[in-house]
Design a protein around this motif. Structure first.
Motif: not given
Length: 282
Positions: A39-47, A278-282, A270-274, A220-226
């Motif tokens: 998860v970190v690998a695709p996020l680290r360039a922006e966050f 502010g929306r996880a689903t883009g 989903h994390l990046r979009s959120w 803001p909060s995001l709940v992501v469930w399997a």
């Protein structure tokens, strides 16, 4: 790995650095920060991704003998970690471990700007499901933690429902899991730390009060469930999303509890979009 010295002991962490918004990612029991590697690998360039290894059994340096490693104790350790690194307006992301709910209930969430909860312990599901019950039973017996994890050297044991088989739909790579368990195999002090945590579950009334306190989390909060979770009930994810005033719920198909293992690309997207919109689903 960098390290920071806290009241309970030394905590190692990974910090990708940079000027982007800070995302702190928390793992669960008998793991380390490598849970988040995909998860970190695709996020680290922006966050700026900061990933501590909590004293939950996958850590390499034992905590102080008198450290409070109950669930609230580890939650306070997370708050101290944010203080020591002077991290502000943090997006706090949790998986498996539900103790960050205690962070909110204890009023130690002042540095948290956003909260992302992926499949984790909630309400009275502490320790969670069949694997949690098995670990709790082992912790109550002298030497039980040692025996339970020594059995996991035999790789087929790792896919049993009572161990890790229901934690991820796809097997965690053995080299990753070996690193998670290494300290538990070799250090009595690490096993002591884990035992203190597992046996440090408060009464049901307190657990339920933590969840109820999320009603007051006004950021803001995001709940992501399997969607196929066998350990953390999907109903818990939906109920958490109802409790949090500014929440969005996303259900991830084809995954068990450890979404960072089963569906890391979807979770990162989903994390990046959120975080951007502010929306996880883009």
């Amino acid at each position: 790995m960098a390290e920071v010295h806290l009241a309970a002991g030394t905590v190692e962490y990974q910090d990708t650095g940079g000027d982007g918004p800070v995302v702190v990612l928390l793992h669960g029991v008998a793991m380390d920060g490598s849970l988040w590697r995909n998860v970190v690998a695709p996020l680290r360039a922006e966050f700026r991704c900061v990933v501590p290894t909590l004293p939950l059994g996958g850590h390499r340096t034992p905590m102080k003998a008198d450290a409070d490693l109950s669930i609230p104790g580890v939650a306070r350790l997370v708050a101290e970690f944010l203080d020591e690194l002077d991290l502000r307006d943090v997006t706090l992301v949790m998986s498996d471990w539900g103790g960050a709910q205690a962070l909110v209930a204890l009023g130690r969430d002042e540095r948290v700007g956003r909260l992302a909860i992926t499949s984790c312990e909630a309400f009275d599901n502490f320790p969670p499901g069949l694997p949690g019950s098995n670990l709790y039973t082992s912790a109550k017996m002298p030497g039980g933690i040692n025996v339970a994890f020594k059995l996991l050297k035999w790789k087929p044991m790792r896919r049993l429902p009572m161990t890790w088989g229901w934690m991820s739909k796809r097997p965690v790579p053995h080299e990753v899991m070996d690193a998670w368990f290494e300290s538990l195999w070799t250090s009595a002090e690490i096993r002591r730390d884990l035992r203190k945590y597992v046996l440090g579950v408060p009464p049901k009334e307190e657990l339920l009060a933590w969840a109820d306190a999320l009603r007051d989390f006004d950021r803001p909060s995001l709940v992501v469930w399997a969607a196929e979770d066998k350990v953390m009930p999907l109903a818990h994810g939906r109920k958490l999303a109802e409790l949090l005033p500014k929440s969005e719920l996303v259900e991830i198909a084809d995954s068990y509890t450890l979404i960072p293992e089963d569906q890391p690309e979807q979770l990162a997207a989903h994390l990046r979009s959120w975080l951007h919109t502010g929306r996880a689903t883009g």
